[in-house]
Design an enzyme around this catalytic site. Structure first.
Site, PDB file in Angstrom:
ATOM      1  N   GLY A  64       0.784  -1.220   0.000  1.00 24.76           N
ATOM      2  CA  GLY A  64       0.000   0.000   0.000  1.00 24.76           C
ATOM      3  C   GLY A  64       0.816   1.269   0.000  1.00 24.76           C
ATOM      4  O   GLY A  64       0.302   2.339   0.322  1.00 24.76           O
ATOM      5  N   SER A  66       2.341   2.505  -2.710  1.00 27.13           N
ATOM      6  CA  SER A  66       2.390   3.000  -4.096  1.00 27.13           C
ATOM      7  C   SER A  66       3.612   2.547  -4.864  1.00 27.13           C
ATOM      8  O   SER A  66       4.057   3.219  -5.795  1.00 27.13           O
ATOM      9  CB  SER A  66       2.311   4.544  -4.125  1.00 27.13           C
ATOM     10  N   SER A  67       4.162   1.380  -4.505  1.00 23.77           N
ATOM     11  CA  SER A  67       5.336   0.894  -5.227  1.00 23.77           C
ATOM     12  C   SER A  67       5.009   0.572  -6.679  1.00 23.77           C
ATOM     13  O   SER A  67       5.844   0.773  -7.568  1.00 23.77           O
ATOM     14  CB  SER A  67       5.918  -0.340  -4.531  1.00 23.77           C
ATOM     15  N   ASP A 111      -1.425   8.689  -6.851  1.00 22.73           N
ATOM     16  CA  ASP A 111      -0.104   8.101  -6.612  1.00 22.73           C
ATOM     17  C   ASP A 111       0.901   8.558  -7.657  1.00 22.73           C
ATOM     18  O   ASP A 111       2.041   8.918  -7.336  1.00 22.73           O
ATOM     19  CB  ASP A 111      -0.186   6.571  -6.629  1.00 22.73           C
ATOM     20  N   ASN A 154      -2.535  -7.687  -3.719  1.00 20.67           N
ATOM     21  CA  ASN A 154      -2.230  -7.380  -5.115  1.00 20.67           C
ATOM     22  C   ASN A 154      -3.509  -6.889  -5.774  1.00 20.67           C
ATOM     23  O   ASN A 154      -4.366  -7.673  -6.162  1.00 20.67           O
ATOM     24  CB  ASN A 154      -1.699  -8.632  -5.826  1.00 20.67           C
ATOM     25  N   LYS A 155      -3.642  -5.564  -5.881  1.00 14.43           N
ATOM     26  CA  LYS A 155      -4.902  -5.006  -6.373  1.00 14.43           C
ATOM     27  C   LYS A 155      -5.178  -5.369  -7.826  1.00 14.43           C
ATOM     28  O   LYS A 155      -6.331  -5.438  -8.240  1.00 14.43           O
ATOM     29  CB  LYS A 155      -4.924  -3.488  -6.186  1.00 14.43           C
TER      30      LYS A 155
END
Length: 379
Positions: A64, A66-67, A111, A154-155
């Site tokens: 979470g 923003s990688s 992001d 994992n979105k």
């Protein structure tokens, strides 16, 4: 030829043809390809210069932070540089926002925007239409501490994120129609507010007036909007949300307008620095997490436990950050309590669990605003 190297595996992709990104089986390096593909399309599909890229990082995966968006932005920036082109930071942010959607997530652009527009020493208020960033001076006397609940999300490989986007899109249509607006051209809740020239408080009242708290069925939505079942699935749902049968429109819209109101209140407090400013900001963060948990339902038990642990350990405010359903919390901690806070959270949340203990070093740390994406050239 684009060669991507990490410590585990190498990948080779041709840059002389259209880059295909498989949404059904997302891999981490597809995010890099999203950025490359975005620049390729910006250049009119031109043949790109070849690159050999080594990817490294210290952010825990799927945490979470923003990688994934940072990787898209990194790829877009380096592709632009390798092809000797020049684009503004705002243009790069907009390109990378659009191109990340190739992997299947319907992100909004925050992001990617902060990845390019961030500046050392200041927070930023990100606004859209048009994209712009405003400095926000954080108060002295407190720092932000990041803590990872160690649940990976994992979105791109799940539908949770896009379901919320679909629910907000449907709520937009319902609110617009209730006020006689042309709902066919409105897709985002902020667009209804803009069209009505209404305050956030008025929008929250409208949500209570128009949308009921009980979940809506597909049939009820179709009847309210006057659309067929086929139009509903093709126009309002994404590929990975076709299976959803019920939608919590009231809760999602209430969260979005409420969160926007809290953002305004946070910036106002930072600008005016009232007495007990840090405590006020902490209260807003706590309200935000409660809304994420109860209305947007994007938290998880481990993340809620971590937030509670942070508050008991000395934080004045704590909330989830990122897409949710796992990942990290961000906590506001008075400077004089930081060392005790880190020690207490470590003992209470990490050390008794072997898996968490192994991840603690990269999962619990103090953070401060840093600069955005940049190219460093060496001779």
């Amino acid at each position: 030829m684009c060669i991507i190297i990490d410590v585990c595996r190498d990948f080779t992709v041709s840059c002389s043809e259209d880059i295909a990104i498989d949404r059904e089986n997302p891999k981490w390096y597809y995010y890099f390809l999203c950025g490359v593909k975005g620049i390729q399309e910006k250049l009119g599909g031109a043949r790109l210069s070849g690159m050999s890229c080594v990817v490294d990082g210290t952010i825990p995966p799927s945490s979470g932070l923003s990688s994934s968006s940072a990787l898209v932005c990194c790829a877009g920036l380096v592709t632009m540089e390798a092809n000797q082109k020049s684009l503004s930071k705002v243009a790069l942010a907009e390109i990378c926002t659009k191109s990340e959607r190739y992997i299947g997530t319907e992100g909004g652009g925050m992001d990617q925007s902060i990845s390019f527009l961030a500046e050392r020493g200041t927070a930023k208020l990100i606004e859209f239409q048009p994209l712009r960033a405003t400095d926000v001076k954080l108060p002295d006397g407190a720092v932000f501490v990041i803590s990872n609940c160690c649940v990976e999300m994992n979105k791109a490989a799940s539908s949770h994120f896009n379901i919320r986007v679909a629910e907000c899109r449907i709520a937009t249509k319902m609110l617009a129609q209730a006020r006689g607006l042309d709902s066919s051209r409105l897709l985002k809740l902020v667009q209804v507010q803009t069209e009505l020239e209404a305050s956030l408080e008025e929008m929250l009242a409208l949500v209570d007036e128009v949308l009921h708290p009980e979940p809506y069925s597909r049939e009820e939505i179709c009847k309210k909007l006057g659309v067929t079942a086929e139009q509903f699935t093709s126009e309002l749902l994404s590929a990975n949300t076709q299976h959803v049968t019920h939608f919590k429109l009231h809760q999602r819209a209430k969260h979005v307008y409420g969160e926007a109101s809290r953002v305004q209140a946070f910036k106002s407090a930072c600008d005016s620095e009232p007495a007990q400013c840090v405590r006020l900001l902490g209260d807003l963060m706590n309200q935000s997490h409660a809304s994420c948990r109860d209305l947007y339902e994007c938290s998880c038990p481990e993340l809620d436990t971590l937030v509670d642990t942070c508050l008991r350990s000395g934080a004045v405010g704590s909330r989830l950050t990122g897409a949710g359903w796992g990942g990290c919390a961000v906590s506001m901690v008075p400077v004089e309590k930081v060392e005790a806070f880190l020690r207490t959270v470590s003992e209470a949340f990490y050390l008794h669990d072997p898996r968490r203990a192994a991840m603690e070093k990269q999962s619990l740390f103090v953070s401060k605003p840093g600069g955005g994406a940049a190219v460093f050239l060496t001779e």
